[in-house]
Every structure is written in C-alpha cells, then in structure tokens.
Design a protein around this motif. Structure first.
Motif, PDB file in Angstrom:
ATOM      1  N   GLY A 129      -8.847  21.029  -5.041  1.00 47.25           N
ATOM      2  CA  GLY A 129      -8.244  20.402  -3.873  1.00 47.25           C
ATOM      3  C   GLY A 129      -7.471  19.172  -4.279  1.00 47.25           C
ATOM      4  N   GLU A 130      -7.116  18.358  -3.292  1.00 49.40           N
ATOM      5  CA  GLU A 130      -6.374  17.150  -3.632  1.00 49.40           C
ATOM      6  C   GLU A 130      -6.942  15.934  -2.883  1.00 49.40           C
ATOM      7  OE1 GLU A 130      -2.537  18.803  -2.252  1.00 49.40           O
ATOM      8  OE2 GLU A 130      -2.471  17.091  -0.894  1.00 49.40           O
ATOM      9  N   ILE A 131      -6.711  14.787  -3.468  1.00 49.01           N
ATOM     10  CA  ILE A 131      -7.104  13.532  -2.846  1.00 49.01           C
ATOM     11  C   ILE A 131      -5.890  12.625  -2.883  1.00 49.01           C
ATOM     12  CG2 ILE A 131      -9.573  13.597  -3.355  1.00 49.01           C
ATOM     13  CD1 ILE A 131      -9.034  12.119  -5.925  1.00 49.01           C
ATOM     14  N   SER A 132      -5.788  11.746  -1.895  1.00 56.48           N
ATOM     15  CA  SER A 132      -4.611  10.875  -1.915  1.00 56.48           C
ATOM     16  C   SER A 132      -4.908   9.563  -1.222  1.00 56.48           C
ATOM     17  CB  SER A 132      -3.435  11.568  -1.227  1.00 56.48           C
ATOM     18  OG  SER A 132      -3.720  11.701   0.143  1.00 56.48           O
ATOM     19  N   ASN A 133      -4.050   8.619  -1.479  1.00 54.65           N
ATOM     20  CA  ASN A 133      -4.243   7.289  -0.917  1.00 54.65           C
ATOM     21  C   ASN A 133      -2.945   6.514  -0.992  1.00 54.65           C
ATOM     22  OD1 ASN A 133      -5.623   5.022   0.088  1.00 54.65           O
ATOM     23  ND2 ASN A 133      -5.755   4.167  -1.978  1.00 54.65           N
ATOM     24  N   ASN A 134      -2.715   5.705   0.012  1.00 55.51           N
ATOM     25  CA  ASN A 134      -1.662   4.700  -0.120  1.00 55.51           C
ATOM     26  C   ASN A 134      -2.269   3.355   0.246  1.00 55.51           C
ATOM     27  OD1 ASN A 134      -2.003   5.392   2.520  1.00 55.51           O
ATOM     28  ND2 ASN A 134       0.161   5.306   3.066  1.00 55.51           N
ATOM     29  N   ALA A 135      -1.780   2.345  -0.405  1.00 58.40           N
ATOM     30  CA  ALA A 135      -2.373   1.019  -0.218  1.00 58.40           C
ATOM     31  C   ALA A 135      -2.113   0.506   1.190  1.00 58.40           C
ATOM     32  CB  ALA A 135      -1.799   0.050  -1.238  1.00 58.40           C
ATOM     33  N   TYR A 136      -1.021   0.942   1.738  1.00 56.76           N
ATOM     34  CA  TYR A 136      -0.562   0.370   3.000  1.00 56.76           C
ATOM     35  C   TYR A 136       0.251   1.435   3.703  1.00 56.76           C
ATOM     36  CZ  TYR A 136       2.112  -2.863   6.004  1.00 56.76           C
ATOM     37  OH  TYR A 136       2.673  -3.533   7.064  1.00 56.76           O
ATOM     38  N   SER A 137       0.013   1.615   4.944  1.00 58.18           N
ATOM     39  CA  SER A 137       0.741   2.651   5.649  1.00 58.18           C
ATOM     40  C   SER A 137       1.931   2.046   6.367  1.00 58.18           C
ATOM     41  CB  SER A 137      -0.187   3.331   6.654  1.00 58.18           C
ATOM     42  OG  SER A 137       0.602   4.069   7.550  1.00 58.18           O
ATOM     43  N   SER A 138       3.085   2.601   6.133  1.00 58.77           N
ATOM     44  CA  SER A 138       4.271   2.075   6.809  1.00 58.77           C
ATOM     45  C   SER A 138       4.396   2.657   8.212  1.00 58.77           C
ATOM     46  CB  SER A 138       5.526   2.374   5.996  1.00 58.77           C
ATOM     47  OG  SER A 138       5.627   3.767   5.805  1.00 58.77           O
ATOM     48  N   GLU A 139       3.502   3.574   8.536  1.00 61.04           N
ATOM     49  CA  GLU A 139       3.579   4.177   9.868  1.00 61.04           C
ATOM     50  C   GLU A 139       2.595   3.559  10.842  1.00 61.04           C
ATOM     51  OE1 GLU A 139       3.359   8.394   9.285  1.00 61.04           O
ATOM     52  OE2 GLU A 139       4.969   8.274   7.806  1.00 61.04           O
ATOM     53  N   ASP A 140       1.493   3.069  10.328  1.00 64.02           N
ATOM     54  CA  ASP A 140       0.550   2.385  11.216  1.00 64.02           C
ATOM     55  C   ASP A 140       1.125   1.022  11.588  1.00 64.02           C
ATOM     56  OD1 ASP A 140      -0.955   4.545  10.689  1.00 64.02           O
ATOM     57  OD2 ASP A 140      -2.495   3.529   9.514  1.00 64.02           O
ATOM     58  N   GLU A 141       0.359   0.339  12.401  1.00 63.78           N
ATOM     59  CA  GLU A 141       0.774  -0.989  12.783  1.00 63.78           C
ATOM     60  C   GLU A 141       0.895  -1.854  11.529  1.00 63.78           C
ATOM     61  OE1 GLU A 141      -0.382  -3.065  17.002  1.00 63.78           O
ATOM     62  OE2 GLU A 141      -1.836  -1.919  15.855  1.00 63.78           O
ATOM     63  N   LYS A 142       1.975  -2.598  11.424  1.00 62.37           N
ATOM     64  CA  LYS A 142       2.234  -3.396  10.230  1.00 62.37           C
ATOM     65  C   LYS A 142       1.350  -4.646  10.154  1.00 62.37           C
ATOM     66  CE  LYS A 142       6.112  -0.973   9.631  1.00 62.37           C
ATOM     67  NZ  LYS A 142       5.925   0.057  10.688  1.00 62.37           N
ATOM     68  N   ILE A 143       1.178  -5.135   8.945  1.00 56.46           N
ATOM     69  CA  ILE A 143       0.650  -6.495   8.770  1.00 56.46           C
ATOM     70  C   ILE A 143       1.837  -7.443   8.834  1.00 56.46           C
ATOM     71  CG2 ILE A 143      -0.511  -8.097   7.197  1.00 56.46           C
ATOM     72  CD1 ILE A 143      -2.023  -5.716   6.014  1.00 56.46           C
ATOM     73  N   LYS A 144       1.779  -8.360   9.771  1.00 57.17           N
ATOM     74  CA  LYS A 144       2.922  -9.243   9.999  1.00 57.17           C
ATOM     75  C   LYS A 144       2.692 -10.620   9.362  1.00 57.17           C
ATOM     76  CE  LYS A 144       5.330  -6.687  13.003  1.00 57.17           C
ATOM     77  NZ  LYS A 144       6.622  -6.093  12.631  1.00 57.17           N
ATOM     78  N   ILE A 145       3.718 -11.115   8.709  1.00 58.39           N
ATOM     79  CA  ILE A 145       3.655 -12.449   8.105  1.00 58.39           C
ATOM     80  C   ILE A 145       4.461 -13.415   8.960  1.00 58.39           C
ATOM     81  CG2 ILE A 145       4.089 -13.793   6.006  1.00 58.39           C
ATOM     82  CD1 ILE A 145       2.062 -11.539   5.612  1.00 58.39           C
ATOM     83  N   LEU A 146       3.862 -14.564   9.231  1.00 58.02           N
ATOM     84  CA  LEU A 146       4.493 -15.558  10.103  1.00 58.02           C
ATOM     85  C   LEU A 146       5.121 -16.686   9.293  1.00 58.02           C
ATOM     86  CD1 LEU A 146       4.942 -16.960  12.896  1.00 58.02           C
ATOM     87  CD2 LEU A 146       2.638 -17.935  12.612  1.00 58.02           C
TER      88      LEU A 146
END
Lengths: 414, 414, 414, 414
Positions: C360-377
């Motif tokens: 099978g396969e496993i996968s991961n991304n550190a940060y999803s560009s589709e979910d809600e973003k982490i915003k920097i102020l």
C-alpha cells in the motif's frame, strides 16, 4: 560478546536519552517473550489514578537499570577495579532480569494470585529456566544475582541499599509522575562509587547526594507509592482478586481471561514452580499481564455477586473508596461503626464484610540499620556507615520506622 | 496599573520559560540604571571557577523571584486571601529590589569595599532613593520589605525561612551549576502555601517537599556555596581587596577603575549613605560591578607589591590557594608551621602574613529555630513548626549548627 | 462556575508540571466513566514497540490540551480579545472531549472495529450523549466543536492547522518517545497568538517558531508515527482484527472479551449510533479499551486458524513482520513473488493471502494548502499565509505531499 | 595518555550533566592562562540584553564541544573506523582550542580591535604558541585543525557544516537563552555519523534530524543571533570602539584599561602576530576580556566627546538605539532625513554622523551549497548531498541567501 550488526542495540529512553544494549546475550534476553511481557506490566500499577503520567512499564525500568549498571561498570573500571567482560555481561544480565518475576499489579497482588512466593523468587525461577534455554550462558548472572559470586560488589550493584535498581526507579518514577522533588542525581552518585575490600562504597564528597537520595526515597514513598488514593485503589484490586478467588473456590463461576482463570481456579504455591509441571506453570504465569486483570475486572462489573460487582464498578470508574490514614491506630469502635453501616447498606454479613471494610498499617524507614550499610569512603581509606558519617541524618533518625494506620471503606458509608 | 503596550513585558528565562512583568512600575524599575547594573553582577561570584555554568546574574535572580511572587499571589488569591492590586504590585516591587544593594562579588566583598553596612541595608537605601525619584510610588513596597505593613504574610513572602528569594535562588543556582540534586519543587511548594492568622503556612501534604527543600538547601550550601575551591577563591579576592586598601591607605598608588578607586581611597561607612552627599556615594556604588574588580585585579598582576601581585596572578590564572577543611579546629602548631614557610618563601613578615595564610571557621544550619518558623497547617486549622511536624527531621537535627574549620595558604608551601 | 473546594483541581503532569482544571463542569466531565476510559487507551497504540516510553494515554493528552487552551485564552484576553467565562468553559470542555471518540489502537483500528464512522463523529456522539446527561450544559461546547458558534477563532483553537490539540500531542509524544527533536515551543507559539477579524493569527515575530513547528511535525510523522517497525506492528493488528471478524462472520468461534465480541459478531455502522439503541451501542463502545484487544490477541495465539494464530503470536512476542518502504511503488512482480512464498510456506490461498502479505502507500504533507491557512500578522495589520510569509518554506515545499510505498510480509519469507 | 589522579577530570555542565576531560594534555591546556581567559568572555556578547540567561562563556562552549567530539569518536570507533589514541587526543585538543582566538564581544568587535585578522587565524597563532610551549605535543592537533592531516573526517568534525562546534553552540545557546525551539538532538545526530571514503556522512535515517538541525540553526540566527535589539546593541559597541580609536588617533586622551589602551593607541595588524614581538602582542591580546570593554565604556560615559559619551551612557543603561529591519533596502531619503535630525539634535557633522546613524545589510543562508556538503548515506553505500536527499528542503530553498537591511539611530530622533 560482540553484537551482530543487524541487531538494533540502541533504544530511545525519555529519561536517559539513549540506552545501549551492550551484549549479544542481553539483546537475546530482551527479545525473549518472558521479557517482552514486561512491556505489558506497568511499573507502578494503579498509581496513574493519581499521577496520570505514571504509565511507564517494568520493561522500561529493567532497561534503565542496565543503563546505570553499564555506567557503574565504566566508572569502577576507570578507578582501577577489574571487571572482566564476562563479569560485565553477567552483571548486566542479572540486573536486566532482576524484576522478571513480577506479575501484573505486583505491588498489590503479589500474594493474591500466587500465595507464598515473592517476586524475587519468581525472578530466580525465570532466570533458571532461561539459563537452561541459553545453555548455561546465565550461570554467572545467577551467581551474581544470588550473591554467591566471590566479587560481592557486583551483587551489591544489583541489590543493596544503593543498587542501580533503586537509582533507576526513583529517577524514573519521579520523571513519569511529574513529582520533580523525587529527582536524584543517579549519574552523580554512580560517578562517586568505588570498591574497597570488595565492598561498594561512596566517596566522601558524595555524602550530600546520599542524604538527598535517602530523603528523596522517603518523599517518593509517602507522596507517591503510599499516596492515599493510590493505596485506596490498590486495596480495591486486592479485595477484588481475593473475592474472585473466594467465589471460584465456592464453585461460583467467575469468568476471566484463560490465563487468569487458571490461577483463580487453583491454589498455586511455591512448590508448583519446582514440580514436574513447572514449565507449564511458569508459562501460564508468563502469559499474565495488566490486561488480564483489567478485562476481568471490567467483566465482573455485572457479576451477580454484589461485593464483587461493587468493587469492580467503582475501581473501573475511579470512584475510589475512602481511606483514612492516621499516625495513631484507628479505634476499634470507629471500625465497628463503619462495619455496621456496611452491613446495613450492602446487606452483607460476617467475613464478607472484610471485602468492603478493611484496616491495617503501613510503614517505612528511609534506611535500614540491619541490612547491609551504605559505606562512605574517606581519604586515607577509612570507611563509615552513612548513618554515622552524616552530620545531619544520624542513625536514630535514618532508621526510624514510620508507621501509619489506615481504615478503608466505600465513600457512601460516611 | 496596566502596561503601555509598547513596553516589552515578557522575558525569556531558561529556568521558568517566560517571566511576565505584570506592572508598569515594575517595568520602569527594571529599566532603571540601578537595576540594569545587576546584569553585570554574577549571582554566585567566583563559583564559576568550579561550576563553569554558574555565570548567571543577580538580574536574572531578581526577575525569577518576581515570577515566583506572582505565582504565590495567584495561589493565595485562589484560596480566598485578599491581596489588592496595590499590594500585589508593592510585593512584586519589593522582591524585585530586595537584592539591589549587592555589590560585585558581594558574598565575599560585603565588608571589604564598604565596611559596616550589609547589602540588606544598602538595598533599603536604594529603594528610598528610587522612591523619591518615583514620587512615593514605592511607599508600600518599602513597608512590606521592612515588615512594617500590617499584612505580615506579604513580608514573609519577601523574606523568611521560606521566601520566594530562596525558592528562586536554590532552583536557579542548581540549574546553572548543573547540580541537579539541588532542584526543588518551587512551584509545588508555592501551590501549597496558605495564610492563617496573617501567617504564611504550608499545607500538611507539603511537608515532604519542605523536608526536601531544607535538605536541598543544605546540600547546595556544602556542595556549591561552601565548596572548597570556591572558598579558596573567595578568600583570595577578599585578601586582594584588603591588601589594595591597605596599600592605598599607606599612600602606595594602586591604580584601579575610577569607581573602585573611589572606594579604595576612602573609608566609606554606613553614615555616608545617609549624609549630605549620599546621592553621590550611592551613585558611585551603583557604578561598581564585577568588571571593576576583574580589570583591577588583572592590572595588579604586575603591581610591585609581591603580596598583591602574587594573589592577583594566581586568582586570574586560577592557580587557587590550597584550603584544608576540617571538622575539628586546626591546631595552632600547624598554622604556625605554614606561616613560617610563607615567611621564608615570600620574605614577608608580621601582619602581612595574614594576606597569604589565613584560618577561620564556616558554619551552617539547615533551619534556624530562632528565626520565624516554617509553619505546617493541618486539617482543622492546627499549626505546627516544621521541626515538630516532621517525623524525620526533628528540631535537634534541623537546627544543629554544623561548623567547620579551614586553613588557607599558597599551594607551593606544602 | 467556581469549583467546590473538595474537588481536586490540580493534576500532576510530567510535561507541564501542573494542570489546573478550571471549571466545575470540566471536573465533572473528567470524572465521567466515558472520560476515565481514556486512561486505558494509549495515545500512540503500538508505538511503544519502538519507543518504549510511549505508554502515555489519551487521558493525559486530553488534559494537556485543556491546559494549553487555558493558556491561549489567558493570552488572547490579555491582548484585548473578549472571551466570556461561558465561552472559556465551553472551549475547555470542547477540547477536553475532542478525542473522546477514540477506541483502542484507534490509529490502526479506526475502520476495523466499526466500519464507516470516524473518531471525530464518534466524539460528537459522545458529546451529545453527555450533553443530555448534563442537561444542556455542553450546548456551547458542541457549537464550538462543530464550528457553528459565531466566534470562529474558538473553533480554530480546538481544530485547525495550529490548534492546541497538535500543540499538545507533538510536545507530549516527543517527550514520552524521547525524540527530543520533536520538541516544539508550545508556550511560545501560544504567547504569539492573536485574533484578527475573528481569525486566529500568529504575530510576525513568531514565524520561525511556526516553521519549526511544521518541520517538527513532519519529523515526528516519519520518525515516530510512520516509523517502519510501528507501521509493521499496526498492520499486524489491523489484519488480526479483520481476520477475527472474517472468521466470526463465517461462524467460526473467536472467543474475545464480552465487549469486543459484541463488535466482532456484528456489523456496527454509523447509523447504529443514532438508532433506537444508540445508548447501548455507545455504552458498549465505551467499555472497549486496549486491554480488550491485548487479552483477545493473547487468547488467539492458540486459535486453530493458522493465519490468526501466526499473526497473534508474532505480535505479542514482538516478532514483527518485515516491511519494505520505498519512494517508488513496489513492482507487481516483487509482490507476486512474496505471495508465492507465503502460499507455499503457510499453505494458504487466494484472498486469505492478503492477511499475511500486504502492500500500500502512506503519505503526508507538512501543511495543507487546502485547509484553513495559518495566518501571520504583520505590523499594520497585514495578514499572510505562512506559506507566503516564510522566506524559506514556500508553498510548493510546504504543501508537497510526500508519498511512500510499502510491502509487508512475515520475516521468514525472505 | 592517562591522567595523574590528582587532576580533576570531570566538570559539571548544566547542558550535558558531566564533561570528562579525557587526556592529560587536554587538562594542561584547560589550565593554561590562555584558555582560562575564555571564562571571562561571554559566548554571545550582548545577547543577554535580550535573553538574560545568555551569560554563558566561550570556556563552557569549548568544553562542551570536546564532550561532543569524544562522543563522536566513540560512535565512529564502534562502527569500525580506526581512530588511534593519538588522533583522538589531537582531535579533542583541536576542538578545545578552535575558538581560543576570540576576543571580547568578538562577534561585534572582530575587526574593531585588530583590523585584518579573523578569530580563526588568531586561534592558529595561539595554538602554535602553545605548541612551542608544549614541545610539539600539539603538532597533530594543528594538522587536524588546518585540514592538513590525511584523515579528513577528523578535520570535518572540527570544522564543517556539521561539526561538533555547531552541534554544541546551537544546543548551548538554546539552553541558556531559553529559546527551546533551538534545541537540536546533538546526541542523536552524533549517533548517526559514519565515515565513508574518509568523509563524514550521516546515516539515511538521520535525515529528519539534519533537516531539523538546519531549521533550528536558521531559527536561532534570526531569533537570537540577529535579534533586532541584540543587533542594535552590537552596533553600539562597534561604534563606541571605533570612536574611541578615532579620538585616540587624533591625540585626544581616552582612558581605558592598560591592555585595551595598548590596542586603542596602535594599529595592530595580522603581521604583528608573526613579527619579532609577536609574543608580547599575543600576550597583550590574551589579557583582554569582556571586563576591559565594560569598565572602559563605563568610564567613557563622562568623556567630553559627546558622541562617545552618548553611546556609552545609553549602552550601559540599556537605552538601546532604534533599529529598523526590512526585507527591502532602506531608501536614501529616509536615511538622509534621520541624518539631518541627528545633525541638528546632536550638533555633529560630516563623517562623525556615521557614529550615530548607520545603515547596512545582514544575511544568512541555512546551508551553503558552496562549502563542503553534508552527505547522507543510503543502504548500499550511495551518498547524496542533503540538499538532494531531503524531499522537503531542496537545494534552492536550503542555500537561498536571506538578506535584510537595517537602519540604526538614536531613539530620540523619531
């Protein structure tokens, strides 16, 4: 004694960072199912009911103690004490296996599941069994464990008032409970060990660390190991197991896991571990772990016996019994009153009451003046018992036995 | 009492993670040059000669103590003790400034640079001075510091046998020296504080933590603060300063930094801090820091006076004098023999010998039975002195004064 | 919302020192048997097979997350964001319960015991059930948990790419595994949170901490959560449970604990948690914990089915299957060859082979560009997605999905 | 190479617990006054102005690096790489001395006190000098330090993109500043080192630790080493020293400590360290430490030159200059406007303005693609540059040079 390169020999440990497994035989012992089972036995039983972090296992402690043993061997060798590779390997294996005889919730259940055998004796049975399997490779380890080997200081490292067992468990239990005052400077103490006339001793400048170690041990004793709520839970599990055995003896079905049922339905004694079938008894015992106890207790929540089901429901849901702890013995009158309340509330009589109301005593001394002493080494080679060497903690203070009394019963009785 | 948003109010601290500066006035005090100078004064003077990590400053300790004060105030408020915002602010400011009177290497030089004034009295002078500058804003802080405020427990938090001063410095000194046995559970102790009849008390379940605190304090005393080599170095710096003053009094030029010269060339006494020119004396003192001592000692390595140059060369290069520490007083004969050797080796006579050969005593007790007691609070409100409450550390043990004797001299004399 | 004084409200935690339970309702939830059961479910399932320290429980994590939630609320209030006591209480309760739907070895068994329901949905079922029991006291908590409450930032604290859930579990898992590189500065990140236009944001000076958090998360993912040997063990337990269900469906008796048998013998689906008997299904599920799985697997070591018994014996004794992990997909040929070996060695055929050989396969991304973003102020109020704000980790790097392929089979096949 | 027993060979260190000094020659070097002076030079100069804990010294770092070197040697030997005792001793001594050429506030003052010589070259001068004193005992250490020894991997341990220097300072600086995100798993990285074809390499499974190390380094760079306020303070001290030299060159008396005056009044260049009097120049330099700078700056607070006294007063009292940092270069117009304000406010003109208003750039890359690469070792012996091996941090990201621009001036100008 070198290790095949495909064997993983370094283990992550949150307390020390990394633990090295220095010998091939040690690695093989760690891989053995007898040892692997220690992964499934918590070091501190029900203590996590009070200190949620205390879920560490006997497996971790056994590895931690080998780590300290290795450090101690390196320190003693540096100071000119001869320790051969064979002796080092045997000492490491002895400490690795020193607790292998522990069953689940052993602190509480030591004499409930099997009646007249201590975990130290069981550890020895396991070692002998493994020794046969390893073709005598553990001969020297067993000699050191039992104190029969001529270099006594190796035995003292395994078991004495300042052994690597205690140095690891105090530090580890303190780490996982989060009781930071229990932290001892294990590495500092080990750095100060020496051997004089085949005795393990501590350099004079280590005396404050030893005082601190004794105080920390006492603190952990009262603050963690004998914590009120821990004690209340432990008595609950003891009573549960006794009640289950009692019912089983009377022919009342008490469904448990297969391995636990084996011990519930029989009266296994020390002799059974030496008899003709000792292999199968040992293997049965080696199958037991915390999960047997937990699933059985959960199943018994709905047992028709009200005593058993009450104890089990409350233990699982952490509705702990009340425990009163006092410096003075609890008056008979007080106990009788509580028993009377239990009788009327739960409708039970006579000897059955002992499963819901119990009294007794607990005690501890920081240092035993009767066991082998902790010796302090002064310049010029003079040795003193720590109890004489300490200008603060004199012998009367150190060896004083602190005794306390308890009364334990369901919270709804008062 | 809120803080202008442009004022940085959170400070990184390796011991506690973050330290919050909760009040605007506290922030202004921290910014004051009197307080900033504490950045340049090491908390433990020459202790880094033995424990290289011990370079932390009085600045860090003062901030750490305010952090613990804030925790203590929160705990006491949660338990229903009224502490107004004004009282909280004043208590924080009192502890922030409690050590502001320390000069460089104060532990050693307290009575060398200025003769008859303690650092506590100097702290008070600084506070009064700052109070004038802050238009009376520190009135209440000073009342609390001096014990004149009606809520005595606030004073006890600032100074007593269980004050936040000690709770911070034991933890901090232990952290930076790497002497992990000195670690105390400051946060746990603080969580167990209460107030009864305007007295700071400790809940009964905290008694083991208090025992541990007293033992840790003793351990730090002998293992760190009074470590042989630290003591040897501290006597060296005391003798250096005394010698420099002595030469200066005799009219022999002793070039130092401008601010240190001011104190070398005069006999500054307590009264001078209250006299007409007290501002300038205080400002002079406030200019002194560790670097004045170090650069002067470095310059004196080549001073024509053999006593001064010998002491300075050896201190800078860490060729420490020998120190013998003994439980029994050092025999006069022994001392005389060493003095004789010094006389012939260094060609000095009479009272000058005292700069190279010195004997004396050091002592410590873990707990003073004469100062305000540490009180333990039992259910039902009963209070006991910790010395009576502890089943291990009874009063005779706790308050026993341990006395040791030393003899100090150049290593090349034996 | 104050807490009766007889309720213990401070809990020792090795990660944070102390955790305060700030509300009475929170305390009551902690005491509930649904929550207490989390004491018996390890946070990281079989990860302790590789990192022996990783025995911490979901109970500890849930409490740890409430601790961070409390810190976050304090920080946001200090910065002028209004959070009422009701909102604070509800947010704390929402995070306390966010993982209450986890079953034993949930990471592995999520879709084996119950087929079509996620743990998030189960958590919601538990909350609704508890809400009924608590007479609607959890209404607001549920609104926040589900994102229906108008203050969206409270929901973001509970679940988003920078929620207190992740901030706790990364730190806690790192602590207990001993993988020190996983340590993140949770408290520092929390100190840098703000709210802008009802969105949780991070002050610009926190950007390096966020980068580090994302990298640490990735490191923990590959080094711990997806560690080869952990994965090998997890697939084993999945196959065991699937095999047991398969046998049970075919009418072959598979003795397990009563509660596990309930799920083995039925096909429980999402709808069952909403149907007429949903109480009893939920209660059944709430009885399951790690010990049910362990005792059942131990019992199945001697099951007549060779596939089941082989898997169980090896899992218990930690004779893990081999797993090959590769950046490229594993060739069909390779897989066929291994299947052939399994066929001849174990004498099994067809679809049964899938229980012993799996790819099978496993996968991961550190940060999803589709979910809600982490915003920097930034100063001036400008907001940027962290992926745009970071000068190092640009969006293509951050959101890249790393995919790996595995092949898993018994070690004796190659 | 064994150590006389009367030599203390274990040193307490808060970061690693204990540091062993494994060779007699190492011990003698540590005792030398050239090395002892590192006790008086802070590792991070003025960084304690922002992170008060950062008072650790170059002495501690040098010892810490020897500790890691020793660990690395043990690991590499275990993996079958031959390192003789002579090579081990030389590598330890090379790393011990690698920073011995640092002067006070070296990061800032490297080119102010002496103009055209780096601290690396000065370290080599010190080593050669010590080698003469130690009768050639340091020959091999110098060969390793300069990269002339045939085993290149020993040089790489001393200086490369993954040397024990960086492994220690990142961990140590993180520890003392309290910036916990900077923590790297130094011991884990060292455990994963190997040697292939005389090159230091990292086992493949260590790649996440290397990624983390690179990110942590970047984080420490911007969060600590290049922190705005630290930078503002460092420019102040540079300007102070330049101004003092400038005045001195013009014949205006600038009283400093004797050793600092020596350097202020002369233009010392690289050649002077090789010339006839190089002993005395080196000895002069070896006398300098932080205290010379601090006492001189304090004395100059009242210097008649307004530029010098302004800078000195503000630095000592921590009234730091404003610094604006921007991703884009600062407009000439902006700079001119500030210079105009300085002119009118302080009454200074022309080139003197540069002492109060300054602009420039700072830059950093996490990994240099031009220096020797960090090599990752795969099964089968394949080697890859970390920049190619990382699936996240590709070469363009890793080697990107981040450049920022600053403008620095007195706060009262805007």
């Amino acid at each position: 004694v070198s290790l095949p390169t495909n064997k993983s020999k370094i283990i992550n440990d949150p307390v020390y960072g990394f633990i090295k497994i220095p010998f091939g035989s040690t690695y093989d012992l760690v891989e053995h199912s007898y040892f692997q089972r220690l992964r499934r036995i918590k070091q501190l039983g029900l203590t996590n009911y009070v200190y949620p972090g205390a879920c560490h296992t006997r497996y971790q402690h056994a590895l931690g103690a080998t780590h300290l043993m290795w450090l101690a061997i390196e320190v003693l060798r540096t100071k000119g004490n001869e320790i051969t590779d064979q002796e080092a390997e045997a000492s490491i294996n002895a400490i690795l296996l020193h607790d292998i005889g522990h069953g689940p919730f052993s602190h509480a259940l030591e004499h409930s599941i099997i009646e007249d055998i201590t975990h130290e004796e069981l550890s020895l049975r396991f070692m002998e069994h493994l020794n046969a399997e390893f073709s005598g490779r553990l001969d020297l380890a067993i000699e050191i464990y039992t104190g029969r080997y001529h270099k006594k200081f190796l035995h003292q490292l395994v078991t004495s008032q300042l052994d690597v067992d205690r140095l690891d468990y105090l530090m580890r239990d303190s780490f996982f409970t989060g009781v930071s005052e229990g932290v001892i400077g294990s590495d500092r103490i080990i750095k100060m060990l020496s051997v004089v006339s085949d005795q393990l001793v501590v350099d004079a400048k280590g005396i404050y660390s030893i005082e601190k170690f004794l105080i920390a041990r006492r603190l952990m004793y009262w603050q963690v190991y004998m914590h009120k709520a821990v004690l209340a839970a432990e008595i609950m599990i003891v009573k549960i197991m006794q009640r289950a055995k009692h019912l089983s003896n009377q022919g009342i079905p008490v469904r448990a896991t297969p391995d636990l049922e084996y011990f519930l339905n029989r009266s296994i004694k020390q002799a059974d571990f030496k008899g003709r079938d000792h292999h199968s008894v040992l293997d049965r015992f080696a199958n037991l772990d915390d999960s047997d106890i937990i699933t059985s207790v959960k199943a018994w929540k709905t047992h028709p016996d009200i005593v058993l089901s009450t104890l089990c429901k409350r233990l699982i849901d952490r509705k702990l019994f009340r425990i009163i702890i006092s410096d003075k013995s609890i008056g008979e009158e007080h106990i009788s009153r509580i028993r009377e309340l239990a009788r009327s509330k739960y409708g039970i009589e006579g000897s059955d009451l002992a499963y819901l109301v119990s009294s007794g005593e607990i005690s501890n001394n920081a240092y035993s003046s009767e066991d082998e002493k902790i010796k302090i080494l002064y310049h010029g080679g003079q040795l003193k018992d720590v109890a004489d060497a300490s200008d603060m903690l004199d012998i009367s203070v150190l060896s004083k036995i602190v005794k306390k009394y308890y009364l334990w019963y369901p919270k709804d009785l008062s």
